[in-house]
Design an enzyme around this catalytic site. Sequence first.
Site, short mmCIF file in Angstrom:
data_model
loop_
_atom_site.label_atom_id
_atom_site.label_comp_id
_atom_site.label_asym_id
_atom_site.label_seq_id
_atom_site.Cartn_x
_atom_site.Cartn_y
_atom_site.Cartn_z
N GLU A 169 0.82 -1.20 0.00
CA GLU A 169 0.00 0.00 0.00
C GLU A 169 0.86 1.26 0.00
O GLU A 169 0.48 2.28 -0.58
CB GLU A 169 -0.93 0.00 1.21
N HIS B 202 1.69 2.23 -3.55
CA HIS B 202 0.62 3.01 -4.19
C HIS B 202 0.65 4.46 -3.70
O HIS B 202 0.57 5.40 -4.49
CB HIS B 202 -0.75 2.40 -3.85
#
Length: 412
Positions: free
Chosen positions: A22, A25
Amino acid sequence: MVIVLGAILFALGICVSVALHEAGHMLTAKAFGMKVRRYFIGFGPTVFSFKRGETEYGLKWIPLGGFCDIAGMTALDEVTPEESKRAMWRFPTWKRTVVLSAGSAAHFILGFLVLYIMGVTMGLPDIEAAQKQPDATVSSISACVRPATTQAEVDQQKKQVLCQPGDLAPAKAGGMLPGDRIDSINGKPTKTWEEAVKLIQVSSGPTQFVVQRGGQPVNLTIDVPAIARLQTDGSVKTFGMIGAARSNAVPAPLTYGPIDGIGGAIHHTGVMFDQTFQRLIEFPSRIPAVWNAIFGGERDPNTPVSVVGASIIGGEAVDRGLWEIFVYLLATLNFFIGVFNLLPLLPLDGGHIAVTWYERVRDLLRKARGKVAGGPVDYTKLSSVTMVLVFLGAAVTLLTVTADIVNPIHLP
């Protein structure tokens, strides 16, 4: 207790991988100027959170994933007037592709670093050498085969098999010799040692063997007895045994220095990608074996495992002091998750990448015909397909978790 602590440690390692996924991202989105609303690890109720700049960071109670909330990731995502200019779907295709693939890239980078550290410390397994070893070749013949129905008997036989008068020695009595390669059992070919063992275990009484000896086929008849053995789950099972063994010698690990370790890790990364793609291709065909394992069938060690199963294996590795297996399993899992997440299926990142490039190709074709670019893809039209894939994914997850609880894969 050590197994439990090892399993928890492995689960924490997975959580770190998810956090880095994550983070990949988030960092790329911020670098391109997209607005990142939230970055959370876990699901469910919030344990704590804090806001820094325009992004809220936090931890949730269920550490089985995480999410990075980027404004305007799809056209369905409602954005405020302030967020509109920085909505992800407004950015060029290549930037959106970088952001969407950055999660998998984080897994690949982490996997590479783990392999490099292994290579310069404990060494990397020589997979290619192991695959070249003759799997169905007998290395030794036992003087006898004896039952072992208690842990004390198992431990004693690991040290030394104390044969008694009248004990059976099927392979020896049948004329099998060290160096023989088992080609077939009762007419069924055996290309690997594992295939030979499975056929022997279900055999009973006089059984026809064809072995290669000195380049020539030799026919043998071996009387296969049923021998009771204690299993890793505490049960006792009876199956055919003949007293023939293959060498369990493992090729020496490949060790590197700090500089050539980079090349070694790159080469082994290629091997990992090859192994991962093979496992993905085999994945659907392995599911029936997982179902059978839930209802008492023997668990094939090549069947898929969930996070629960991987943590069990990791815990057993720690309990035995096999840290190289623990670390290598983490690297393997990172490569698998990274590749799996790039499959062109929604709701995976690969599915979003596929939609992004569909929009790009569609707009190029429209431009060639003198038309204006089309709008963002309407994800509501893909919702039925997405829900089917989510349902299948949830079903497979439930299946593997159940199998890993009732019939887990253990280290040999």
